[in-house]
Design an enzyme around this catalytic site. Structure first.
Site, PDB file in Angstrom:
ATOM      1  N   CYS A 190       0.843  -1.195   0.000  1.00  0.00           N
ATOM      2  CA  CYS A 190       0.000   0.000   0.000  1.00  0.00           C
ATOM      3  C   CYS A 190       0.880   1.247   0.000  1.00  0.00           C
ATOM      4  O   CYS A 190       1.733   1.406   0.872  1.00  0.00           O
ATOM      5  CB  CYS A 190      -0.920   0.024   1.204  1.00  0.00           C
ATOM      6  N   GLY A 218      -6.481   1.907 -12.764  1.00  0.00           N
ATOM      7  CA  GLY A 218      -7.325   2.083 -13.945  1.00  0.00           C
ATOM      8  C   GLY A 218      -6.582   1.722 -15.222  1.00  0.00           C
ATOM      9  O   GLY A 218      -5.406   1.319 -15.185  1.00  0.00           O
TER      10      GLY A 218
END
Lengths: 312, 262
Positions: free
Chosen positions: A133, A221
């Site tokens: 992360c 994306g």
């Protein structure tokens, strides 16, 4: 018309009805999306990252749209282990499809404690360690950027997880991912998932301020698909040569069944659909259907035949 | 299965220099929609722009849904070019709407805040409930086709006896709607339902708090999924932590919001 292809695969020690999973952090705890998907449409899902204690996450703004993608800096907001076991997992365990629990610790000891509790929990098919992360200060990517740390975290989790397979989710924010995958494999990981988001930022030129309160965030994306494909291909080759028992789970910008097929061809045994679910809540189910259709059209009898079938 | 669908655009026309009204065929959503709820609408099928946009539900006409929107950026710029007959991906109705049960509520709309509050007013009227409403806007010119906005030939203000304020004095009293609200709160105590720009909502929440009047506000935040998964739409909570605009909102009790951190 060719026969209906066999979409079932076994990846990272888990039997999947098809190779499409929903990615961590984009699918909540599953229930959020249940109105939009047919039961059993997915091979499985990966939960939002679970930490020992609940986490509030970062101050807003947390997300911003960018060209063909988005940045997020959520900061691993989650309900925490206790609430997850009590109120999220029981529902998930009753659903068709594999349940992979993504977990996040700030120390090796926390990873071990989470692996022990979640590995023993009924209804958990695999664990996915979040060592990637980009949006938290402690742990996260700090572990994922050093092969030694990846190995230590993985070994500690594997030791506590019992028979539950351990996957490791890797960050692309390194010069070379192969040593990280190698370290995870050596420490007993059954699969490596890649890629997590790419570090990025957005600036408002008029105010000269960063758009995200966290200043930097993770890019996801369709914009990142070429990077994901390249890294899956590199890591899958390395795993095939040195650790054929370790699978690669590919993700990054998958928006269609063809995108999923590309990841399989690059060497992934399964894929995860992330940001696409934000753009259309039924996306992961649609993609699983499109992948089956692609296999049928291409005369692929078993989805597993696609894995690593790239001609170079 | 819930309502995620390709909704056909039945109409999309300007009702002001930057304000448009879109009508979409969406029977499943229209049947369930309540005032204050929203839909996610994809303005383009391709990857650019990538994310759907949240829009308040402006009203329901039979099996159609009304969306009143202001052109502010790339997404709404594309939306206004969408032609009748085109299909858009849309899901909803989403989120928590207004509680309309209170006695003699006062609706306070600022600018595009009219979008959900017109729906609330319509519902109250259908229920035969008494309510009052006020509307603030920069200039009357923002809406050139009031009949189109209200959908049935009347300006809201005439139809529902709304008090108005405008910054240039072209509609109602010159000034901000919060000045009207402050006077109203000195006289009455019905719950306040508000939607508008953040500075207005802050002022409304403060005024209601000072007068001990319950207040519901409809809030906005950058949002990716609309269904509670992305955790992008964090609204700072008074009790600490965050509330999701898409789940615990968009309509929230103003007392639950940490206005100092928002």
């Amino acid at each position: 018309m060719s026969q209906r292809p066999d979409m079932a695969v076994k990846v990272g020690g888990v039997e999947l009805a098809n190779p499409v999973l929903a990615a961590s952090g984009t699918f909540g705890y599953g229930r959020e999306y249940s109105p939009y998907l047919e039961p059993g449409a997915l091979g499985g899902l990966v939960t939002k990252g679970v930490s020992l204690r609940p986490r509030e996450g970062n101050p807003p703004p947390r997300i911003v749209e960018t060209a063909c993608g988005m940045l997020n800096a959520i900061g691993l907001a989650n309900v925490g282990l206790e609430e997850f076991l009590k109120n999220k997992l029981p529902w998930l365990a009753e659903q068709p499809g594999a349940v992979v629990v993504n977990l996040y610790g700030e120390s090796i000891e926390e990873f071990a404690e989470l692996a022990k509790a979640l590995g023993a929990a009924k209804g958990v098919d695999a664990l996915e360690l979040n060592v990637s992360c980009p949006n938290v200060k402690e742990g996260g990517m700090a572990f994922g950027c050093h092969p030694g740390a990846v190995g230590q975290v993985t070994a500690a989790a594997v030791a506590e997880a019992g028979d539950t397979p351990v996957w490791v989710k890797l960050t692309p924010n390194v010069t070379d991912l192969a040593p990280m995958a190698e370290a995870a494999a050596q420490a007993g990981a059954r699969a490596v998932s890649l890629i997590n988001t790419l570090m990025g930022m957005a600036i408002d030129a008029r105010t000269r301020r960063p758009v995200l309160a966290n200043v930097v965030g993770g890019l996801s994306g369709p914009a990142i698909k070429p990077v994901g494909l390249r890294m899956v291909w590199q890591v899958a080759r390395a795993m095939k040569a040195r650790h054929p028992e370790v699978d690669v789970v590919g993700l990054g910008g998958i928006m269609s069944g063809i995108d999923a097929a590309e990841y399989l061809i690059a060497g992934a045994g399964a894929v995860q659909v992330g940001t696409a679910s934000f753009t259309e809540p039924g996306a992961a189910g649609r993609i699983a259907g499109e992948l089956a259709e692609f296999c049928a059209q291409q005369g692929v009898a078993r989805a597993g035949e696609l894995t690593g079938s790239l001609h170079t | 299965m819930s309502a995620s669908l390709k909704a056909k655009v039945l109409g999309n026309r300007p009702v002001g220099p930057q304000v448009h009204l879109m009508t979409l065929a969406a029977p499943a959503i229209a049947a369930k929609a309540r005032p204050g709820q929203f839909v996610m609408l994809r303005v383009s099928p391709g990857p650019e722009p990538l994310l759907a946009r949240p829009f308040s539900i402006h009203g329901v006409e039979g099996e159609s849904l009304l969306v009143l929107y202001q052109v502010v950026g790339k997404g709404t710029g594309l939306l206004k070019e969408v032609a009748q007959g085109q299909e858009l991906t849309m899901w909803g109705p989403l989120g928590r709407g207004f509680e309309l049960g209170g006695d003699d509520p006062l609706l306070v709309a600022g600018g595009m805040g009219i979008a959900p509050l017109a729906f609330a007013a319509e519902s109250l009227e259908q229920k035969g409930a008494s309510f009052r409403a006020m509307f603030g806007i920069g200039s009357r010119e923002a809406f050139t086709a009031w009949d189109a906005v209200s959908g049935d030939g009347d300006c809201y203000l005439e139809h529902w006896d709304w008090a108005a304020a405008s910054e240039d004095g072209s509609l109602g009293r010159e000034g901000l709607v919060t000045a009207l609200l402050a006077e109203a709160l000195d006289r009455r105590t019905g719950p306040v339902l508000a939607c508008g720009p953040l500075p207005m909502l802050k002022a409304v929440a403060r005024l209601c708090d000072e007068h001990g009047v319950p207040c519901q506000v409809s809030l906005e935040a950058p949002m990716a999924c609309g269904v509670g998964a992305c955790l992008g739409c964090a609204i700072p909570a008074k009790a600490g932590g965050y509330l999701r605009a898409c789940q615990e909102g968009p309509v929230m009790d103003a007392a639950l919001v940490d206005w100092g951190r928002i």
